[in-house]
Write a protein that holds these residues in place. Structure first.
Motif, PDB file in Angstrom:
ATOM      1  N   LEU A 422     -15.616  -3.637   0.952  1.00  0.00           N
ATOM      2  CA  LEU A 422     -14.359  -2.559   0.438  1.00  0.00           C
ATOM      3  C   LEU A 422     -14.231  -2.814   1.695  1.00  0.00           C
ATOM      4  O   LEU A 422     -12.692  -2.329   2.098  1.00  0.00           O
ATOM      5  CB  LEU A 422     -15.126  -1.052   0.822  1.00  0.00           C
ATOM      6  N   ARG A 423     -14.321  -3.429   3.266  1.00  0.00           N
ATOM      7  CA  ARG A 423     -13.989  -3.282   3.954  1.00  0.00           C
ATOM      8  C   ARG A 423     -12.671  -4.154   3.932  1.00  0.00           C
ATOM      9  O   ARG A 423     -11.480  -4.104   5.550  1.00  0.00           O
ATOM     10  CB  ARG A 423     -14.575  -3.781   5.031  1.00  0.00           C
ATOM     11  N   GLY A 424     -13.208  -5.570   4.063  1.00  0.00           N
ATOM     12  CA  GLY A 424     -11.964  -6.328   3.613  1.00  0.00           C
ATOM     13  C   GLY A 424     -10.701  -5.523   2.856  1.00  0.00           C
ATOM     14  O   GLY A 424      -9.726  -6.539   2.442  1.00  0.00           O
ATOM     15  N   LEU A 425     -10.843  -4.434   2.123  1.00  0.00           N
ATOM     16  CA  LEU A 425      -9.783  -4.628   0.774  1.00  0.00           C
ATOM     17  C   LEU A 425      -8.898  -2.983   1.724  1.00  0.00           C
ATOM     18  O   LEU A 425      -7.541  -2.573   1.164  1.00  0.00           O
ATOM     19  CB  LEU A 425     -10.130  -4.121  -0.467  1.00  0.00           C
ATOM     20  N   SER A 426      -9.297  -2.886   3.104  1.00  0.00           N
ATOM     21  CA  SER A 426      -8.376  -1.419   4.554  1.00  0.00           C
ATOM     22  C   SER A 426      -7.123  -1.825   3.384  1.00  0.00           C
ATOM     23  O   SER A 426      -6.574  -2.853   4.900  1.00  0.00           O
ATOM     24  CB  SER A 426      -9.221  -1.282   5.533  1.00  0.00           C
TER      25      SER A 426
END
Length: 447
Positions: A422-426
């Motif tokens: 999820l953080r990679g899609l921030s």
């Protein structure tokens, strides 16, 4: 991805100003069971591949007949719900089409023409009969879980039973089934027969004859005689083809107003059904909805607004009932056509929820919950602030639940790995603020 002009055209078609009910004070409206089921029944039509409004038309026919028989109000209300819910069992499964696919045939107890084939994979006649039986039994179980009386559940169970005792395995002769069940059965068959006719004028002329042909074999002969008489009345046909038919049915407010927790439980049953049909762990829809509510509160939304987010999250995937379940369960990469079909589910969901009075904002959020802030989402390719915060909350909670659950194409990820994804899609899929608010809640929530 298309040209900029094409993208703007798609946005123009998708954006609907009437769906922007964006007051920070807006919350869940007071809704009756009848209003909710009247609108959500369109999802059951999708699940069976029916024309939109099939269940509503069946309800109109059933209530008209029950009223003409001067039944007591409680029985009329049971007919209303039995008609709207008769195909709810299809929400938990996918129909099986008869072999061959040519000529008039019985599909779900009604003759279907080549112009309106069921949207399903072909199977043997034994599989078709088993599918009919399963959706009747499943539908009755769902009706009970929703809190409807046994009379309504039995109407759903027996709506494919024929008067002569034929039909699904375990069918009872019509004389042994309750009157409410017989009315629902007749209303469903009558509407399905009308559905095969191209012109309303042809339908008006042939209606009495069509119902008389079913008497004594498929349906109660006394009810058939009364329905044939009704089918000769102009006011019946004017009501059946009224553009405001659905709104009129919902305005009856049958079933009483649902309290807050009753509403969540009622919609939770439907979320459970969608989980089963989509091969997800039962209860994932409820988990997503409760997590979304908590994230909404952390984003400084009011309790009432957060409750509306929860309602939207419970119904976010109701549009998947319009997508073949085999696509949703496929363990391999989807084809272009299959992916296009799957990407229509937010539109279906938006249109269904948009029928419910007071849920315009929730309908919009559900329609946008697969949009991305970088403009690469679907179905409207919205970007930046065009993507509502509520839609992002629902989307990120759904994504987290999917990552941490087993899927046909992969095993569940550990929680920390899911957070890393999820953080990679921030900044691309999610607004960083929404992601940070989610992270502040998801850890304690899951602990």
């Amino acid at each position: 991805m298309g040209s900029k002009a094409q993208i703007q055209t798609v946005k123009a078609e998708f954006l609907d100003p009437s769906l922007y009910e964006d007051s920070s004070l807006s919350g869940v409206p007071r809704l009756s069971r009848g209003t909710l089921v009247g609108a959500l029944s369109r999802a059951f039509d999708l699940a069976e591949g029916r024309k939109p409004g099939h269940a509503q038309r069946v309800a109109y026919i059933g209530v008209y007949l029950a009223s003409d028989l001067w039944l007591e109000p409680q029985r009329i209300e049971e007919v209303f719900f039995g008609c709207l819910l008769h195909d709810v069992g299809m929400a938990a499964m996918e129909p099986v089409a008869p072999p061959g696919g040519r000529g008039l045939r019985f599909w779900g107890g009604a003759r279907r023409s080549p112009e309106h084939p069921p949207r399903a994979a072909a199977g043997s006649w034994a599989e078709v009969i088993e599918s009919i039986a399963r959706h009747c039994e499943s539908g009755a179980s769902i009706a009970r879980r929703m809190g409807f009386p046994e009379t309504v559940a039995r109407a759903v169970l027996h709506h494919h039973d024929c008067w002569d005792g034929s039909g699904r395995p375990g069918a009872l002769p019509g004389s042994q089934t309750p009157l409410v069940s017989r009315i629902v059965s007749l209303a469903d068959r009558f509407e399905s027969l009308l559905d095969t006719e191209a012109s309303p004028l042809v339908v008006r002329k042939s209606g009495p004859r069509l119902v008389e042909e079913m008497a004594g074999r498929e349906v109660d002969p006394d009810l058939a005689a009364r329905m044939a008489d009704i089918a000769g009345r102009d006011d019946f046909w004017l009501g059946l083809y009224d553009n405001d038919l659905g709104a009129g049915l919902m305005a009856l407010n049958y079933g009483g107003i649902l309290a807050r927790e009753e509403l969540f439980d009622f919609l939770g049953v439907l979320a459970d059904v969608i989980d089963v049909r989509n091969a997800r762990e039962e209860g994932s829809g409820r988990r997503i909805a409760e997590l979304a509510r908590r994230v909404a509160l952390t984003c400084d939304m009011t309790e009432r607004r957060a409750d509306l987010v929860k309602v939207a999250a419970l119904l976010q995937d109701i549009g998947t009932l319009g997508v073949p379940a085999r696509y949703l369960r496929k363990p391999d990469i989807l084809s272009v056509d299959e992916m296009a079909a799957v990407q229509m589910h937010p539109v279906y969901a938006r249109d269904i929820l948009g029928e419910v009075p007071g849920l315009g904002a929730a309908a919009w959020w559900v329609g946008c919950h697969h949009e991305r802030v970088d403009g690469k989402g679907y179905p409207g390719m919205l970007e930046g602030s065009e993507v509502p915060m509520e839609a992002q909350i629902i989307g990120i909670c759904e994504a987290y639940d999917a990552l941490t659950s087993d899927r046909p194409y992969r095993r569940a990820l550990p929680r920390e790995e899911a957070f890393d994804v999820l953080r990679g899609l921030s900044g691309s899929r999610w607004d960083p603020y929404v992601l940070s608010r989610f992270e502040s809640v998801a850890g304690p929530f899951e602990a």
